[in-house]
Every structure is written in C-alpha cells, then in structure tokens.
Design a protein around this motif. Structure first.
Motif, short mmCIF file in Angstrom:
data_model
loop_
_atom_site.label_atom_id
_atom_site.label_comp_id
_atom_site.label_asym_id
_atom_site.label_seq_id
_atom_site.Cartn_x
_atom_site.Cartn_y
_atom_site.Cartn_z
N ILE A 68 0.88 -1.17 0.00
CA ILE A 68 0.00 0.00 0.00
C ILE A 68 0.91 1.21 0.00
N TRP A 69 0.94 1.93 -1.11
CA TRP A 69 1.80 3.11 -1.24
C TRP A 69 0.89 4.32 -1.49
N LEU A 70 0.77 5.19 -0.51
CA LEU A 70 -0.09 6.36 -0.59
C LEU A 70 0.73 7.63 -0.58
N THR A 71 0.33 8.57 -1.42
CA THR A 71 0.90 9.92 -1.40
C THR A 71 -0.25 10.89 -1.26
N ASN A 72 -0.21 11.72 -0.22
CA ASN A 72 -1.36 12.60 -0.01
C ASN A 72 -0.96 13.89 0.68
N ALA A 73 -1.58 14.97 0.22
CA ALA A 73 -1.22 16.31 0.69
C ALA A 73 -1.83 16.64 2.03
N TYR A 74 -3.07 16.22 2.25
CA TYR A 74 -3.78 16.58 3.47
C TYR A 74 -4.29 15.29 4.12
N PHE A 75 -3.51 14.77 5.03
CA PHE A 75 -3.75 13.47 5.63
C PHE A 75 -4.26 13.65 7.05
N VAL A 76 -5.59 13.53 7.22
CA VAL A 76 -6.22 13.60 8.54
C VAL A 76 -7.19 12.42 8.62
N PRO A 77 -6.68 11.23 8.92
CA PRO A 77 -7.49 10.02 8.81
C PRO A 77 -8.52 9.86 9.92
N ASP A 78 -9.63 9.21 9.58
CA ASP A 78 -10.59 8.79 10.60
C ASP A 78 -10.14 7.44 11.15
N GLN A 79 -10.81 6.94 12.18
CA GLN A 79 -10.36 5.72 12.84
C GLN A 79 -10.42 4.51 11.93
N GLN A 80 -11.43 4.45 11.05
CA GLN A 80 -11.55 3.30 10.15
C GLN A 80 -10.39 3.24 9.16
N LEU A 81 -9.97 4.38 8.66
CA LEU A 81 -8.82 4.43 7.75
C LEU A 81 -7.55 4.05 8.50
N LEU A 82 -7.39 4.57 9.71
CA LEU A 82 -6.23 4.20 10.52
C LEU A 82 -6.16 2.69 10.74
N GLU A 83 -7.30 2.10 11.09
CA GLU A 83 -7.33 0.66 11.36
C GLU A 83 -7.02 -0.13 10.10
N ALA A 84 -7.50 0.33 8.93
CA ALA A 84 -7.22 -0.38 7.68
C ALA A 84 -5.73 -0.40 7.39
N LEU A 85 -5.04 0.72 7.65
CA LEU A 85 -3.59 0.79 7.43
C LEU A 85 -2.84 -0.09 8.43
N LYS A 86 -3.23 -0.03 9.69
CA LYS A 86 -2.54 -0.82 10.71
C LYS A 86 -2.79 -2.32 10.52
N ASP A 87 -4.01 -2.67 10.17
CA ASP A 87 -4.32 -4.09 9.93
C ASP A 87 -3.52 -4.63 8.74
N ALA A 88 -3.31 -3.80 7.74
CA ALA A 88 -2.52 -4.24 6.58
C ALA A 88 -1.09 -4.57 7.00
N VAL A 89 -0.50 -3.72 7.82
CA VAL A 89 0.85 -4.00 8.32
C VAL A 89 0.87 -5.32 9.09
N ALA A 90 -0.15 -5.52 9.90
CA ALA A 90 -0.21 -6.73 10.74
C ALA A 90 -0.26 -8.00 9.91
N ARG A 91 -0.79 -7.94 8.68
CA ARG A 91 -0.84 -9.14 7.84
C ARG A 91 0.32 -9.19 6.85
N GLY A 92 1.33 -8.32 7.05
CA GLY A 92 2.55 -8.40 6.27
C GLY A 92 2.63 -7.50 5.06
N VAL A 93 1.71 -6.57 4.91
CA VAL A 93 1.71 -5.65 3.77
C VAL A 93 2.70 -4.51 4.04
N ASP A 94 3.44 -4.12 3.00
CA ASP A 94 4.36 -2.98 3.10
C ASP A 94 3.55 -1.69 2.93
N VAL A 95 3.35 -0.97 4.02
CA VAL A 95 2.53 0.24 3.99
C VAL A 95 3.45 1.46 4.11
#
Length: 464
Positions: A315-342
């Motif tokens: 998961i490679w994201l580039t973003n100018a204004y990054f103010v995530p909600d909890q669901q987006l945060l959890e999606a990113l953290k869960d991806a790392v937990a299953r071995g995804v390069d975030v």
C-alpha cells in the motif's frame, strides 16, 4: 484547502461560519460483509456499450494474470458492482502527468484543438499569470464558436476579483459559481460548507483531465529539478499529479460535470455534442468515481477502504492533506499486521498548517503499528494518489481527510492493471527518494510546541 490564502479576519469569520453551519455528518462503516453480497458477473463497458459476460471475464482474467498474486480484484469489484451509475470501462488511454508545467502544456494543447465544447470545473482559478492565460485561451475558443462552460467553487475563488469572471461572461462563456458564499446569489439552496473540490476538464467529450492541479501560478515550476527551483518570494515549487484520459471513461466524467451543473441550477447548457460516440483509445480498464455530500456516503471512501483491506503486498499512498478517521487508521494498521508494506509520503511543508498538524497528531499511532512515514522535502506536496499491490491505482482530487470524504465534491479514477501500476510505482519511488523518513524514536523527541499544534489541529479535524 486554501483558506489560509485569505486575509486573517476573513479567514476566521469564514471558518467560524462553516463550523456553525456544518451538519454532523459521519463516515460510513465499511464492513467486510459488503464484499460477500450475492455474486454477479462483473460488467465492463467498452466503446460500443456493455461488453459480453465472456469478454468482461477475459479482461478481468488478463488483469489478474498481469499482476502479482492478489485477491484485490475480488473484493474491489464486488464493491464496484454495489455502486450504481459508474461502470468499469475498457479501451482507455491514461497518461500520467506530473507537476504544473507539463500538465498545463497538455491541457492547452487539448483546448487549442477543441472543435465543439470545453467543460471546465475547478476549485481554484486565480487571477494571475496562469489564470489569465487560461482565460485568454478559453475566450479565444468561445469566440471561435466552441462553447465553453465553467464551474468554479465560491470559496476556492474567493480571492479572484469578480471582474475576472465578468470578462469571461461578456465573451459568451457560461460561468457557474458553485455554492456561492453570498446566500443572495445561491440558486440551489445555501450549503456554504459543501465545496466543489474537483479539478476536471472535458474537451469535445473525448479528452478529459483530472487530478490535484488547480489553475494557479503556484504550479509554474517543476519539483524534481536540480537544484531545487524556488519561485519568486522564496516559495517552494508545488508537487502534484494529474491525468489525461481518452476513451469510454470520458463520458462518465462528462456526466459528473453535467450533473453538477444541473444540481447547481446553472443556465441551460448550449446544445453541443457532449456525448460523441465512444472510441477505443487504449487498453486501460478505468472507473470514474465522483463523490458528493448529497450522497449517503463517499463512493471514493468506500472504494478506498475496500482496496486497503484486500491489499496483499503493498500500500503506497501519497497525499497532501492526511487527517485520517479511525476506520482508515485501522485499515492501514491491519494491513501491516498481515505483512503488507505500507508506506505514506506526506508533506513537510504546507499551505494549511491546521490540517498539517492535525494529520501529524496521528503519526505516533501509525509508527507504533509499523506504518512507514516519509515527508517530501524541497517541495509543497499536493498529490492525491495511491497504488496498491502494483495493480490498483487511483488519482484524483480527494485528500485523505474528513473534508474530502464528507463535505466536498471530489472526482477520482481507479485504473486496474500492472501496466499503469508500474508507472505509479515509479512516481512514488521518485517522491520517496526526495523524502525524509520519520522514525518513531525521532518523532517522540519532537518539541512541546509541535505537540501543542497537533492537539489544536486535531480539535478542528472534522471541519478542515
């Protein structure tokens, strides 16, 4: 995100007004069950309309075979099928454009070649060198018999003198102000907190441009030159990404423009060939996604969450204004937990310090979970892109913040396949090479003053 361009008193008054007027909207809860609705064949549209089930299946199998082992298509396409009115389209050509000079060159070439109509929708249109050049070019085309229709956001163009738009109207261009700040001029109800953040240009119904680039001289320089170019006044160059598209997807983008025009009760559009017969122009499978606060939830948000949850490798994201909600945060953290390069490339400089610090308030949580954070140096990052598993890419106007998902009209496209994905990965890696990594240890040593700014920014993140 350009409220900070306004004079301080006007900015304070406007922000307070938006706070008082804002509805208590909320982001949708995207549950895994959305992916397990009754199975239906995925339908893809081509230049001559819907493709046969066999042809659609063959295209999807080719896309899956071209990428790494991944089930991203299964989940993503299930979500796609649940969204009405914007099909996957085959036979498109997609050109990746980086920074202002190259993007404006391509846009002017398309405008100069226009023969029937030009539909333009933008958040910012400044009365500066670039804005004046666009105005002169559009006026020349209008006088040559090409109908020009323009939508500009009221807040985004608050600093643009009225005479700028009067000149366009006097030349015959149809100009529509989106959700006017002045309630006396609003024709579709007064929803000042809802803004049109799209950057969309459609020429003759055959060529479209979209992405993060507004019409402004801040884009007058590139961001990858050596030594780093500095604009007049010592300001950094702006780093941004745009797309040029041809093929059946252009009709879907045209529908978004005309839909906004109608909802804002613009004058009747001059009859033109807004939907010429679609032609196959390339091999890309693309879906246009328009989001509006009038809809039950952000289609872009739902699609992004589904893609993040199905990512297998990157998961490679580039973003100018990054103010995530909890669901987006959890999606990113869960991806790392299953071995995804975030990896996230974010700005180190900004034109909106409240948003900047509100986003940084989430760094500790992400770093502790193993998300890799980088800040782009020597440029003001304004990009809004993602590439997932090298086969799912998106470019558009949408920031990863509450305003984009709840309060703004936005437009993105999703491109499926490793061919375009390789170009997106290369662009990400180029930005990564000019970014500084943020480690948990160094971040924990930041000053109390910086922490105080983060706390203050986070208090306002819903309205930013």
């Amino acid at each position: 995100m350009n409220l900070l361009r306004l004079p301080s008193l006007a900015r304070v008054a406007l922000v307070l007004g938006l706070v008082l007027l804002a509805a208590c909207s909320s982001l949708p809860t995207i549950v895994p069950d959305m992916a397990h609705r009754p199975a239906r064949p995925v339908q893809i549209d081509g230049a001559r309309g819907p493709l046969s089930a066999a042809h659609s299946k063959a295209i999807l199998e080719r896309l899956e075979a071209s990428g790494k082992e991944t089930n991203i298509f299964d989940l993503h396409l299930a979500i796609e099928e649940a969204v009405v009115g914007s099909p996957l389209t085959a036979g498109n050509q997609v050109e990746l454009l980086q920074d202002g000079p190259r993007t404006y060159q391509a846009m002017f070439a398309a405008i100069d070649a226009a023969r029937d109509h030009i539909n333009m929708e933008t958040y910012i249109l400044e009365d500066d060198e670039v804005g004046q050049r666009f105005a002169a070019t559009l006026i020349a085309k209008q006088q040559a018999g090409v109908q020009v229709n323009l939508i500009h956001d009221s807040v985004g163009t608050l600093g643009t003198p009225p005479k700028f738009f009067t000149r366009l109207r006097d030349a015959g261009i149809q100009v529509l102000e989106f959700n006017p700040v002045n309630p006396l001029t609003a024709k579709a109800g007064w929803e000042v907190n809802q803004r049109d953040h799209r950057k969309l240009l459609v020429v003759d119904g055959r060529i479209a441009f979209l992405g993060g680039i507004n019409i402004s001289s801040v884009y007058s320089g590139g961001s990858f030159k050596r030594p780093t170019p500095v604009r007049p006044g010592g300001q950094l160059p702006w780093r941004d990404t745009h797309l040029r598209l041809e093929g059946p997807v252009v009709a879907e983008l045209q529908k978004l423009f005309i839909g906004t025009w109608a909802k804002q009760k613009g004058p009747a559009l001059t009859p033109r060939h807004y939907f010429p017969p679609a032609e196959r122009k390339g091999h890309e499978v693309v879906r246009a996604i328009g989001s509006s606060p009038d809809e039950p939830y952000s289609l872009i948000y739902a699609t992004l969450i589904s893609a993040l949850r199905s990512a297998q490798t990157e998961i490679w994201l580039t973003n100018a204004y990054f103010v995530p909600d909890q669901q987006l945060l959890e999606a990113l953290k869960d991806a790392v937990a299953r071995g995804v390069d975030v990896k996230l490339v974010l700005p180190s400089s900004t034109d909106s310090w409240l948003v900047f610090h509100a986003g940084r308030a989430h760094y500790t949580e992400l770093l502790q979970a193993g998300v890799k954070l980088y800040e782009r140096r020597d440029a003001l990052l304004h990009v809004k892109t993602a590439v997932i598993d090298g086969v799912w890419s998106t470019v558009g106007s949408t920031n990863l913040d509450w305003r984009s998902f709840l309060h703004n009209q936005e437009v993105n496209v999703v491109v499926l396949g490793s061919g375009f994905g390789d170009k997106m990965r290369a662009a990400f890696q180029a930005d990564l090479a000019q970014s500084n990594p943020i480690s948990l240890a160094s971040w924990q040593r930041r000053s109390l003053a910086v922490r105080a700014k983060e706390l203050f920014g986070r208090l306002w993140e819903y309205w930013l």
